[in-house]
Design a protein around this motif. Structure first.
Motif, mmCIF file in Angstrom:
data_model
loop_
_atom_site.group_PDB
_atom_site.id
_atom_site.type_symbol
_atom_site.label_atom_id
_atom_site.label_comp_id
_atom_site.label_asym_id
_atom_site.label_seq_id
_atom_site.Cartn_x
_atom_site.Cartn_y
_atom_site.Cartn_z
ATOM 1 N N VAL A 81 56.440 42.704 30.524
ATOM 2 C CA VAL A 81 55.339 42.304 31.394
ATOM 3 C C VAL A 81 54.076 42.236 30.546
ATOM 4 O O VAL A 81 53.734 43.188 29.849
ATOM 5 C CB VAL A 81 55.154 43.308 32.552
ATOM 6 N N LEU A 82 53.397 41.108 30.622
ATOM 7 C CA LEU A 82 52.171 40.914 29.851
ATOM 8 C C LEU A 82 50.957 40.986 30.765
ATOM 9 O O LEU A 82 50.994 40.512 31.905
ATOM 10 C CB LEU A 82 52.201 39.552 29.157
ATOM 11 N N TYR A 83 49.887 41.570 30.268
ATOM 12 C CA TYR A 83 48.630 41.658 30.992
ATOM 13 C C TYR A 83 47.561 40.935 30.202
ATOM 14 O O TYR A 83 47.505 41.040 28.976
ATOM 15 C CB TYR A 83 48.202 43.119 31.171
ATOM 16 N N ASP A 84 46.709 40.209 30.897
ATOM 17 C CA ASP A 84 45.544 39.598 30.269
ATOM 18 C C ASP A 84 44.527 40.718 30.065
ATOM 19 O O ASP A 84 44.058 41.320 31.036
ATOM 20 C CB ASP A 84 44.987 38.503 31.181
ATOM 21 N N ASP A 85 44.209 41.017 28.831
ATOM 22 C CA ASP A 85 43.302 42.128 28.538
ATOM 23 C C ASP A 85 41.943 41.973 29.206
ATOM 24 O O ASP A 85 41.262 42.958 29.469
ATOM 25 C CB ASP A 85 43.132 42.301 27.030
ATOM 26 N N ALA A 86 41.541 40.752 29.509
ATOM 27 C CA ALA A 86 40.262 40.524 30.174
ATOM 28 C C ALA A 86 40.297 40.972 31.635
ATOM 29 O O ALA A 86 39.252 41.114 32.261
ATOM 30 C CB ALA A 86 39.887 39.049 30.089
ATOM 31 N N GLY A 94 41.582 47.887 29.687
ATOM 32 C CA GLY A 94 42.095 48.019 28.332
ATOM 33 C C GLY A 94 42.577 49.422 28.020
ATOM 34 O O GLY A 94 43.122 49.679 26.950
ATOM 35 N N ILE A 95 42.386 50.343 28.965
ATOM 36 C CA ILE A 95 42.847 51.723 28.770
ATOM 37 C C ILE A 95 44.321 51.776 29.128
ATOM 38 O O ILE A 95 44.724 51.382 30.217
ATOM 39 C CB ILE A 95 42.044 52.708 29.643
ATOM 40 N N MET A 128 33.316 44.491 35.885
ATOM 41 C CA MET A 128 34.612 45.162 35.940
ATOM 42 C C MET A 128 35.708 44.097 36.061
ATOM 43 O O MET A 128 35.593 43.185 36.858
ATOM 44 C CB MET A 128 34.634 46.113 37.148
ATOM 45 N N PRO A 129 36.779 44.231 35.299
ATOM 46 C CA PRO A 129 37.874 43.247 35.324
ATOM 47 C C PRO A 129 38.566 43.168 36.687
ATOM 48 O O PRO A 129 38.605 44.128 37.448
ATOM 49 C CB PRO A 129 38.831 43.767 34.256
ATOM 50 N N GLU A 130 39.134 42.008 36.955
ATOM 51 C CA GLU A 130 39.738 41.708 38.255
ATOM 52 C C GLU A 130 40.842 42.689 38.657
ATOM 53 O O GLU A 130 40.873 43.172 39.786
ATOM 54 C CB GLU A 130 40.296 40.289 38.226
ATOM 55 N N TYR A 131 41.768 42.979 37.752
ATOM 56 C CA TYR A 131 42.872 43.880 38.074
ATOM 57 C C TYR A 131 42.336 45.273 38.394
ATOM 58 O O TYR A 131 42.812 45.948 39.299
ATOM 59 C CB TYR A 131 43.861 43.911 36.911
ATOM 60 N N THR A 132 41.331 45.693 37.674
ATOM 61 C CA THR A 132 40.711 46.993 37.909
ATOM 62 C C THR A 132 40.027 47.017 39.267
ATOM 63 O O THR A 132 40.170 47.980 40.034
ATOM 64 C CB THR A 132 39.695 47.312 36.796
#
Length: 115
Positions: A59-64, A68-69, A1-5
């Motif tokens: 604002v940019l997000y790293d998709d990783a 991605g939803i 699971m990605p970090e931001y999630t």
């Protein structure tokens, strides 16, 4: 699971745990809370949608780092989780910090009851 999630899920879990086990403000059972959250989320959609739109993002997000939803208007769904956690925690702490109402002051708070 990605970090931001992961951080989003953790923030939500910690706020809910804090409410259910420690603060016990009853906030989550309040209709006024859910109305306030609807208003907050409505404005969050407008502002966050403008800030994160993929056609011209501010604002940019790293998709990783995200699932991605994105919905609606390209808003990463994790933003809603963090918004929920931040606003809910603030409201819980606010409610907990207010002085307990003195039952003798009930008439002073309700002008109709005073006569």
């Amino acid at each position: 699971m990605p970090e931001y999630t992961i951080l989003t899920v953790l923030a939500i879990a910690l706020v809910l745990l804090l409410e259910l086990r420690v603060l016990r403000t009853g906030l989550l059972r309040s209709g006024a809370y859910w109305i306030a959250m609807t208003i907050v989320m409505g404005f969050q959609i407008l502002v966050d949608g403008w800030l994160t739109k993929l056609s011209d993002p501010i604002v940019l997000y790293d998709d990783a780092m995200t699932t991605g939803i994105r919905a609606p208007w390209d808003i990463p769904i994790e933003d809603f989780g963090f918004g929920f956690a931040m606003v809910t925690l603030t409201m819980m702490l606010w409610r907990r910090a207010r002085p307990a109402a003195d039952p003798r002051d009930a008439d002073a708070e309700d002008p109709e009851a005073a006569g």
